[in-house]
Every structure is written in structure tokens, then in C-alpha cells.
Design an enzyme around this catalytic site. Structure first.
Site, PDB file in Angstrom:
ATOM      1  N   TYR A  20    -127.000 -13.273 -14.347  1.00 55.06           N
ATOM      2  CA  TYR A  20    -128.234 -13.845 -14.847  1.00 55.06           C
ATOM      3  C   TYR A  20    -128.982 -15.230 -14.785  1.00 55.06           C
ATOM      4  O   TYR A  20    -128.919 -15.521 -14.895  1.00 55.06           O
ATOM      5  CB  TYR A  20    -128.790 -13.327 -17.511  1.00 55.06           C
ATOM      6  CG  TYR A  20    -129.680 -13.692 -17.054  1.00 55.06           C
ATOM      7  CD1 TYR A  20    -130.503 -12.418 -17.026  1.00 55.06           C
ATOM      8  CD2 TYR A  20    -130.405 -14.570 -17.751  1.00 55.06           C
ATOM      9  CE1 TYR A  20    -131.588 -12.283 -17.920  1.00 55.06           C
ATOM     10  CE2 TYR A  20    -131.179 -14.419 -18.551  1.00 55.06           C
ATOM     11  CZ  TYR A  20    -132.536 -13.414 -17.912  1.00 55.06           C
ATOM     12  OH  TYR A  20    -133.952 -13.431 -19.132  1.00 55.06           O
ATOM     13  N   TYR A  58    -134.397  -3.905 -13.909  1.00 56.82           N
ATOM     14  CA  TYR A  58    -133.384  -4.864 -15.003  1.00 56.82           C
ATOM     15  C   TYR A  58    -132.670  -4.451 -15.976  1.00 56.82           C
ATOM     16  O   TYR A  58    -133.239  -3.523 -16.517  1.00 56.82           O
ATOM     17  CB  TYR A  58    -134.627  -5.603 -15.032  1.00 56.82           C
ATOM     18  CG  TYR A  58    -134.903  -7.459 -15.481  1.00 56.82           C
ATOM     19  CD1 TYR A  58    -134.831  -8.381 -14.841  1.00 56.82           C
ATOM     20  CD2 TYR A  58    -134.690  -7.264 -16.695  1.00 56.82           C
ATOM     21  CE1 TYR A  58    -135.327  -9.699 -14.825  1.00 56.82           C
ATOM     22  CE2 TYR A  58    -134.639  -9.227 -17.455  1.00 56.82           C
ATOM     23  CZ  TYR A  58    -134.633  -9.746 -16.144  1.00 56.82           C
ATOM     24  OH  TYR A  58    -134.542 -10.724 -16.658  1.00 56.82           O
TER      25      TYR A  58
END
Length: 392
Positions: A346, A296
Site C-alpha cells: 500500500y 484501486y
């Protein structure tokens, strides 16, 4: 594997996504439906067979509305995992648990957001004073000191990590450069055809020192959905099954949401350590078992301690791993081969799980050779989660 383990008992059999943009021009519900229908078509499963749904917080698309529009008959399972991006892997874990225990035979996991055109996460203007719930009151202790945005919160951890272990802004930049290199060859990425150099990273404007603009993820519109069913049924469906070998969530001592500054040591991510140990326990795998990983990358500094928490390197040595290019194209552990949240989009981590599915299937644009296992991590700085996906 014990009888109570979820390891190997469920698989991702369908994958769908919209385009990723800065202005989708349609509702989040519409985006969610497009991705869900695409995932069900990919799996070859009729929408009426769906018995469960799972998503995560900051999602405004209710599962009952998707169920109604799909024409579902009896929905027996639904969950929404808290903590935003930290929850990204949680819905897949929940779906695997529901399937493994027989609660639901087919579960859809989804994420839909107009996080650029409808609202923005990084502004520092959240209306906390008007809603004095616990989290908002907690942030009231930090905001008067300049901690208004996610970049500022992460910047505090990054400064301490740099001080303790000698990491530099250039090390963070090398993560961004590698991500954008992968994005440049990914037609679905927002930054397709737009690689960057380390010099461009260093020249990008400060957001909150030590974070440059190019250390920060995008804000994107789009949706991703996946279909999860039993490993047994997966063998008879049209796509190569992607087995869920492990799933975990993690909260550690001194945990707060993005502001765990009062721990004895703020150079690590102990909640990700909780996840790592549990994933390894469930799967029987270790750091040497992965050919690629989805780490991440909402902010580049947090990639380094994640590599350490999972044992790819010892504490404080991630900078050497990055400097050697092991994370980049052709490296021994390429990470975020889709371009990550820095380069592709995102979608709060769900697009990273989608890339892990493609890597196991062998259909990724930047395909790594002979992928058997992929590690996926969720958002850091908050209670978090992780997955191990792999070939059956």
C-alpha cells in the site's frame, strides 16, 4: 485531440521504487530520494534537468528538499494534490499538464511513506479533537456512532451495495484471492509466495462487517517515483515511452471525504463516474479498449462499483463479472496484476501506476499479452482521479 488536450503530449519515461516492507529502517526522505534517483537513472536523465515535482497529501517529503539534494537548478512547477489515495493519479495528470503547456520540461512524481513503521492509517485515533478544521469537525458527526476507521466508513457503503444488488462476502473474497494470486508470483510483493483461498478469506477475522481482515489493504513502507517529459523527447530516451493518453480528477454531488452517506443512492461512486467520462472523452477510448486495469483496492467492496462506473459491466452486475473470474489471471480484464494494495503493498496507489507502466513496457512479472492501454484508478470514497496509460 484538440490543441488544449493533454492526451498524447507527455510520457512516463523513468520508473523507480524501493523495496516494500513493514519497517524500512530509514526516513521517508531517504526512500523518496532512492526511488527518484532510480527513476532518473532508468530514464537516462540527469537530476539537474528536473524542473518540476508533484506528490499528494499525507506525504511528508517536501519537494524543495528533494530538489536541493538532487542539485536542481530552476524548479518551475510543484504541486501537492489533496485527498490522500484519491489523489494518486492526480500528480501524473498535473505533471502531464505542466509538460504539455511548456511550464516544465522534466517533472518527477513521487510518493514515499513509512505508513506501517512510523504511523498507521486505520487505527481510528487521529487526534481530530485537537485540530478542529473542517474535515475533523465533519467526522465528529460520525465517530460517536461507531464510524471510527476507513473500514467502518467503507462497510456502510458495502452493506447497502450488497442489499441492493445481491453481492456477497464471497464476491469480495474473490477479489482478494485473485490479487493474492498475482502477488504470489511477484518477487517485489510483500505477500510473494503466499496465495490465499476463498475459504481462508472467509475464515479471516471480522474488521467491520461485512469486511474481513483479508478485504483490507496492507500498511506498508516504501517509495515509488516516475519521470515525465514530452512525448517528443521520450522517443529519444532509453525506455519505451508510456504515453499519458488521459488524466482526470473528480468530485460529484454530495461529496464528502469517506462519508458521503447522505446521497440519494450510496451504491455507486459518482465521482469515479466523473473521472471515467472525462478519461474516455480525452482519449477517445472506451471500456473495450483495455487489456488490463489497475483498480484501486484499498478495500475489496469498492472494486465492484468502479468496474460499473467505467462501463465494464452494467450497474449491479460486477458480481457476475467477478464470479466468472474475468478479473483474475487469464481473465478478459486482469486487474492488479502486481497484487494490488492487498497483495503487493500500500504505497497509496503509486505502486499501481508503476505496474501500469510495466504492463505497457512489457516488463511486468505477470505480463498481459499485447497491452496497448491500461486504465488506472485512484482511491475511492473521496475526491478521486484516474489515468489512461498506453503505447505510443
Amino acid at each position: 485531440m484538440t490543441d488544449s488536450s493533454i492526451s498524447g503530449r507527455a510520457a512516463i519515461v523513468g520508473l523507480g521504487a524501493t523495496e516494500f516492507s513493514k519497517n524500512s529502517g530509514r526516513t521517508e526522505l531517504r526512500l523518496a530520494m532512492e526511488a527518484t534517483l532510480s527513476a532518473l537513472k532508468d530514464a537516462g536523465i540527469d537530476p539537474s534537468e528536473v524542473e518540476g515535482f508533484s506528490s499528494y497529501s499525507v506525504d511528508k517529503v517536501p519537494e524543495y528538499e528533494i530538489a536541493r539534494l538532487l542539485g536542481c537548478k530552476d524548479v518551475k512547477f510543484f504541486s501537492q494534490v489533496p485527498h490522500g489515495g484519491g489523489a494518486a493519479c492526480g500528480p501524473v495528470m498535473h505533471a502531464a499538464m505542466a509538460v504539455a503547456t511548456g511550464v516544465a520540461k522534466v517533472v518527477v512524481v513521487y510518493r514515499a511513506m513509512n505508513e506501517r513503521s512510523w504511523y498507521r492509517f486505520g487505527t481510528g485515533n487521529y487526534g481530530f479533537a485537537a485540530s478542529p478544521i473542517f474535515d475533523n469537525v465533519n467526522y465528529g458527526w460520525y465517530m460517536p456512532h461507531g464510524f471510527h476507521t476507513p473500514a467502518a466508513w467503507v462497510g456502510m457503503f458495502a452493506q447497502r451495495y450488497m442489499h441492493t444488488y445481491g453481492a456477497t462476502s464471497e464476491d469480495f473474497g474473490r477479489i482478494a484471492v485473485a490479487a493474492r494470486d498475482f502477488a504470489a508470483t511477484n518477487p517485489q510483493a510483500f505477500f510473494h509466495g503466499k496465495p490465499i483461498t476463498l475459504e481462508e478469506h472467509q475464515a479471516s477475522r471480522w474488521i467491520c462487517e461485512p469486511l474481513h481482515l483479508l478485504d483490507c489493504c496492507q500498511e506498508s513502507d516504501g517509495a515509488v517515483a516516475m519521470v515525465i517529459t514530452s512525448a517528443e523527447r521520450a522517443r529519444d530516451l532509453r525506455q519505451k515511452p508510456v504515453t499519458i493518453k488521459a488524466g482526470s480528477q473528480g468530485i460529484s454531488h454530495g461529496q464528502q471525504s469517506m462519508t458521503s452517506f447522505y446521497r440519494d443512492d450510496i451504491t455507486g461512486l459518482p465521482e469515479m463516474g466523473v473521472v471515467a467520462r472525462e478519461l474516455y472523452r480525452q482519449s477517445g477510448l472506451g471500456p473495450e479498449s483495455f487489456q488490463t486495469a489497475i483498480i484501486y483496492d484499498h478495500f475489496t467492496p469498492f472494486v465492484l462499483p468502479q468496474l460499473e462506473e467505467f462501463g465494464f459491466v452494467k450497474r449491479g452486475e460486477a458480481k457476475e463479472f467477478i464470479r466468472a473470474g474475468h478479473h483474475a489471471r487469464g481473465g478478459k480484464l486482469p486487474i492488479n496484476t502486481h497484487g494490488g494494495q492487498l497483495g503487493e503493498a500500500y504505497i497509496h496507489g503509486m505502486n499501481g501506476i508503476a505496474e501500469a507502466v510495466r504492463q505497457v513496457r512489457g516488463t511486468a512479472v505477470n505480463q498481459v499479452a499485447d497491452v496497448q492501454n491500461v486504465l488506472v484508478t485512484a482511491g475511492t470514497g473521496v475526491p478521486t482521479s484516474g489515468l489512461i496509460l498506453g503505447a505510443a
